[in-house]
Design an enzyme around this catalytic site. Structure first.
Site, PDB file in Angstrom:
ATOM      1  N   ARG A   1       0.815  -1.217   0.000  1.00 12.47           N
ATOM      2  CA  ARG A   1       0.000   0.000   0.000  1.00 12.47           C
ATOM      3  C   ARG A   1       0.848   1.267   0.000  1.00 12.47           C
ATOM      4  O   ARG A   1       0.555   2.203  -0.726  1.00 12.47           O
ATOM      5  CB  ARG A   1      -1.007  -0.022   1.139  1.00 12.47           C
TER       6      ARG A   1
ATOM      7  N   LYS B   1      23.954 -10.312  -0.479  1.00 19.99           N
ATOM      8  CA  LYS B   1      24.997 -10.702  -1.418  1.00 19.99           C
ATOM      9  C   LYS B   1      26.181  -9.764  -1.335  1.00 19.99           C
ATOM     10  O   LYS B   1      27.201  -9.996  -1.949  1.00 19.99           O
ATOM     11  CB  LYS B   1      24.447 -10.748  -2.841  1.00 19.99           C
TER      12      LYS B   1
ATOM     13  N   HIS C   1       7.026   6.870  10.476  1.00 26.36           N
ATOM     14  CA  HIS C   1       6.328   6.726   9.204  1.00 26.36           C
ATOM     15  C   HIS C   1       5.568   8.037   9.017  1.00 26.36           C
ATOM     16  O   HIS C   1       4.345   8.096   9.160  1.00 26.36           O
ATOM     17  CB  HIS C   1       5.380   5.528   9.276  1.00 26.36           C
TER      18      HIS C   1
END
Lengths: 313, 429
Positions: free
Chosen positions: A54, A82, A132
């Site tokens: 979302r 990696k 947030h």
């Protein structure tokens, strides 16, 4: 403003400015062709180190409605392992020529690090348990929208907001607390002690462990997502017990005033923190929050990249 | 060449015996030939100016991560001992959490050989358990026979109380000391800083002070039970200092060290999410910093140990919760101790030199500055002012949390067995 990392970067005036701008972008979003040329020629990249449907879609829609070019850099945890360092990844992206980087990361603080390494504007789309900010802005916008619809002034002064659930692990809660208290609301956190952050005593909030006592007094109740995997950390005896004590069940929802708003940042666990029919109650703003999310993010991108950003230097 | 190869002229000698104005003459065999005021320079002898300086036994670090073998990208014995010599150290205890760990005679010999000819003497510590896995005892006697005097699983504590008890009992017959990294693994798992107001605000998982204090309390109890000495590494909390103070008053055979960052920095330093401030044990609160300082002042804490923990630049360019813990310390410890602790030079040197030498069982270092003793010395200019520049450090790594900080007090000359390995703050080879 160069970046949006924390709600505290904005302050009350900055939040008000975003909310005002959002009004005009809500209007754009309601047009038959919901698109303006404001950010034509600008490139916005979403750098998501953590799965999110979302928020990523919301930012991408916002950028596209402003006519910005969008790129999507989804990094699975395995490719990070990696060996490419966070800094190398970010510098690679910047070398492609981007104007804004929207960052989501499971680790708190990553947007701060990214902002130090790049010249592009950085938007925090969620960092670990920390913040947030655009979610808090859309929550504030949604609350104000409802207050205005009811003929109020839209002021947050004295508004009583309860935030219920896993505050400790919630970036939404941290940003919402900063935003709501900056605007003058009174915030009560309702959670068992195991789901509250350390040092909560110094936060500008009231803490309660009795949801039944809090609900009749609130103008807004925000429910936080309970993460089922937290059960392994011995934070709670069981989800069943959590729902029984802190869930907004149908019975408990009757304690709310008729005008009270029920909010949830999504995704919901129906039947855990919120009963299914409470989520669908007319007092619920959950769908409205999602719709407003796009307009709020348009406002944020406009502030960072549009003519407004140049005027501010 | 005559009987004197080197003369340290014009300084004030400080050692465990006290302070006096004296020159120090060093014989060609690397021992101290004479100590006294106004010694005449012999022809051919190198004369190093020590005017206005303190001439002291070389510093001894109980807690250095040299990273070799296995972590050569971060540090080598060569680069780490160079940093040590520049910091005023003549001896370091090399922590055994290398790859492979120092848990066998073969790896002990390897580190000893790497240290031969280095700018600073290297004393490898051995692990308490094989592979630091916390399940089986390492060959402690075999490593002790090679000269190893300190054993630790540093990086983690020995969590199993029964195993730790057995290790203490077993080691007690060997004249060696076990050293503990005190951290209860159940309370500290998955954490990246101190648990408190800052961790709550920053959204970083924190470990409570109790994670350290539980193991401090347990090891005091185990030392009391077994009679074996325990050395507690890098104490960082007010509660730990208090536990050790009470244990010492009772006569328990416990010694303790603290790292410069634990008396200099607080958890607030993590607010910018720079992983250079991530360290284990984590930076604590101002109350803890004050307690560590008080512990150093009243003798509760016996030694300042650097916990010099190099990490390559790229490892610290990760997210805070993904970066490895640890900070550099060898080149800044002396300056920080002189600046941050309200203690006399004599007390600071006791904490940096002869007290750690005694804990580590290192006879040739830590003084006294006396005729016939090995000339392991450092000449400290207490007025030298310098600014920490990460790029200018001798370590292979750059993870100092003190970049840009101005320190007063620096090692001017370092003498290792008579050889001036650092002159005027520059390595001679």
């Amino acid at each position: 403003m160069r970046d949006l990392l924390s709600i505290s970067d904005l302050g009350a005036d900055g939040i008000e400015e975003v909310l005002r701008l959002t009004d005009s972008f809500v209007e754009v979003s309601e047009r038959r062709i919901p698109k303006v040329p404001t950010l034509r020629g600008k490139t916005v990249v979403s750098l998501f180190y953590e799965d999110s449907t979302r928020t990523r879609l919301s930012f991408e829609s916002a950028a596209k409605r402003l006519s910005a070019d969008t790129m999507n850099f989804s990094v699975s945890t395995s490719s990070v392992n990696k060996g490419e360092s966070l800094r190398d990844t970010v510098l690679t992206i910047e070398a492609m020529g981007v104007d804004a980087i929207v960052v989501r990361h499971a680790s708190a603080g990553v947007p701060w690090q990214v902002a130090q390494w790049v010249g592009a504007a950085v938007v925090n789309a969620g960092d670990g348990w920390h913040e947030h900010p655009t979610q808090a802005l859309l929550d504030c916008y949604t609350i104000r929208e409802r207050l205005l619809e009811r003929g109020g002034s839209g002021s947050f002064d004295g508004l009583v907001v309860a935030i219920v659930g896993d505050v400790k692990h919630s970036r939404v809660a941290r940003s919402d607390i900063l935003a709501l208290t900056a605007l003058g609301a009174e915030v009560t956190l309702v959670a068992p002690p195991t789901l509250l952050p350390p040092g909560i005593g110094s936060w500008p909030v009231v803490v309660s462990h009795d949801l039944d006592a809090v609900l009749p007094k609130v103008d807004v109740v925000m429910l936080l997502r309970m993460q089922v995997e937290r059960q392994d950390e011995a934070l709670l005896p069981s989800m069943r017990e959590y729902t029984a004590t802190y869930g907004l069940t149908r019975d408990r929802a009757r304690l709310l005033g008729g005008e009270a708003l029920v909010m949830h940042p999504g995704p919901m666990n129906r039947g855990v923190e919120i009963a299914a029919d409470v989520a669908d109650d007319p007092r619920s703003t959950i769908v409205r929050q999602v719709a407003n999310g796009v307009a709020v993010r348009m406002a944020v991108l406009f502030l960072l990249l549009g003519s407004g950003s140049e005027a501010h230097g | 060449m005559g009987d004197v190869a080197l003369l340290l002229a014009g300084g004030t000698v400080v050692d465990a015996g006290g302070t006096r104005r004296a020159d120090v003459a060093v014989a060609p065999d690397g021992t101290i030939a004479a100590v006294g005021p106004d010694l005449a320079p012999e022809p051919g002898a190198l004369v190093l100016d020590a005017t206005g300086c303190t001439v002291a036994p070389g510093l001894v670090d109980l807690h250095t991560h040299l990273r070799e073998p296995g972590g050569e990208e971060a540090e080598t014995v060569e680069s780490g001992t160079r940093a040590a010599a520049l910091g005023g150290y003549t001896a370091v205890v090399a922590m055994p959490n290398t790859v492979p760990a120092v848990d066998s005679a073969a790896v002990v010999r390897q580190v000893q050989e790497l240290g031969a000819g280095a700018l600073c003497d290297v004393f490898p510590a051995g692990t308490i358990t094989v592979g630091r896995a916390g399940t089986r005892l390492s060959p402690i006697a075999e490593m002790a026979s090679l000269g190893v005097r300190l054993f630790t699983d540093d990086g983690t504590g020995v969590a199993d109380s029964r195993l730790m008890r057995r290790a203490l009992e077993y080691a007690s017959s060997l004249g060696v000391t076990l050293a503990q990294h005190c951290e209860d693994p159940a309370l500290s798992a998955g954490t990246h800083m101190h648990e408190g107001e800052w961790s709550g605000r920053l959204g970083i998982p924190g470990q409570p002070a109790a994670a350290e204090e539980l193991m401090v309390a347990r090891d005091i109890a185990l030392s009391r039970l077994t009679g074996a000495p325990v050395h507690l590494l890098h104490l960082s909390t007010a509660g730990s200092v208090d536990l050790v103070r009470r244990a010492k008053a009772e006569g328990v055979a416990v010694t303790a060290e603290a790292a410069p960052h634990h008396f200099t920095l607080t958890d607030e330093a993590c607010a910018g999410y720079d992983p250079v401030f991530k360290v284990h044990p984590p930076l604590r609160t101002a109350v803890d910093v004050a307690a560590v300082k008080a512990g150093l002042a009243d003798g509760t804490i016996d030694a300042i140990a650097t916990d010099h923990a190099p990490h390559p630049v790229e490892a610290k360019e990760a997210a805070f919760d993904q970066a490895p813990p640890g900070m550099l310390g060898l080149e800044t410890a002396l300056g920080l101790a002189l600046a941050e602790l309200d203690l006399s030079v004599e007390r600071v040197l006791a904490l940096l030199s002869w007290q750690p030498a005694a804990i580590a069982g290192i006879e040739a270092h830590g003084g006294p500055v006396a005729v016939g003793r090995p000339a392991n010395l450092c000449v400290i200019d207490p007025a030298a002012t310098w600014t920490v520049d990460p790029a200018a450090l001798a370590s292979r790594s750059r993870n100092t949390p003190y970049a840009g900080r101005t320190l007063t007090g620096r090692a001017r000359h370092t003498i290792l067995r008579g050889e001036p390995v650092v002159i005027d703050a520059k390595a001679t080879r």
